[in-house]
Scaffold this motif. Structure first.
Motif, PDB file in Angstrom:
ATOM      1  N   THR A  84       0.805  -1.230   0.000  1.00 13.41           N
ATOM      2  CA  THR A  84       0.000   0.000   0.000  1.00 13.41           C
ATOM      3  C   THR A  84       0.833   1.272   0.000  1.00 13.41           C
ATOM      4  OG1 THR A  84      -0.074   0.155   2.420  1.00 13.41           O
ATOM      5  CG2 THR A  84      -1.805  -1.177   1.316  1.00 13.41           C
ATOM      6  N   GLY A  85       2.082   1.183   0.466  1.00 22.32           N
ATOM      7  CA  GLY A  85       2.904   2.379   0.618  1.00 22.32           C
ATOM      8  C   GLY A  85       2.536   3.198   1.840  1.00 22.32           C
ATOM      9  N   GLU A  86       1.618   2.720   2.650  1.00 18.48           N
ATOM     10  CA  GLU A  86       1.151   3.452   3.826  1.00 18.48           C
ATOM     11  C   GLU A  86       2.074   3.149   5.022  1.00 18.48           C
ATOM     12  OE1 GLU A  86      -3.007   2.571   4.437  1.00 18.48           O
ATOM     13  OE2 GLU A  86      -3.477   3.056   2.356  1.00 18.48           O
ATOM     14  N   GLU A  87       3.108   3.960   5.138  1.00 20.38           N
ATOM     15  CA  GLU A  87       4.111   3.715   6.168  1.00 20.38           C
ATOM     16  C   GLU A  87       3.582   3.934   7.574  1.00 20.38           C
ATOM     17  OE1 GLU A  87       8.009   5.190   5.474  1.00 20.38           O
ATOM     18  OE2 GLU A  87       7.883   4.803   3.317  1.00 20.38           O
ATOM     19  N   ASP A  88       2.620   4.854   7.746  1.00 21.29           N
ATOM     20  CA  ASP A  88       2.089   5.100   9.081  1.00 21.29           C
ATOM     21  C   ASP A  88       1.317   3.893   9.616  1.00 21.29           C
ATOM     22  OD1 ASP A  88       0.143   5.600   7.102  1.00 21.29           O
ATOM     23  OD2 ASP A  88      -0.967   6.979   8.393  1.00 21.29           O
TER      24      ASP A  88
END
Length: 108
Positions: A84-88
């Motif tokens: 997803t690329g959602e690092e948080d």
């Protein structure tokens, strides 16, 4: 089209409980390697749900099962970040994995 196979052989006792598991991965050079636990998840696009097979042998030590589950939780965060690329969110998942490690007494 090229094809490959990953297989898991499960030997069951008289009560259908796994006693021994061997896995094979043609491309990984793995042939009849013993394992004490396996978790497989597949996505059913029609029903929009994850289907799972969770197996472990009756002699799998509890402390090793805790470590196995902790490492799976960590890897889920890594997979989520790559997908997803959602690092948080991935960082939150890693924090959750570390909290699991503390609560399950595999880390202080």
């Amino acid at each position: 089209m090229r094809k490959t196979q990953i297989t898991i052989e499960v030997e069951l006792d008289e009560n259908h409980i796994p006693e021994k598991m061997l896995w094979n991965a043609q491309d990984g050079g793995i042939e009849k390697q013993e394992t004490k636990a396996t978790m497989i998840s597949v996505w059913d696009n029609k029903t929009m749900e994850a289907l799972r097979i969770d197996l472990w042998t009756k002699d799998m030590p509890v402390d090793q099962m805790k470590m196995f589950l902790h490492q799976i939780l960590v890897s889920l965060g890594n997979t989520y970040q790559r997908a997803t690329g959602e690092e948080d969110v991935a960082a939150w998942m890693e924090e959750m994995a570390e909290e699991f490690a503390v609560k399950s007494a595999i880390k202080m």
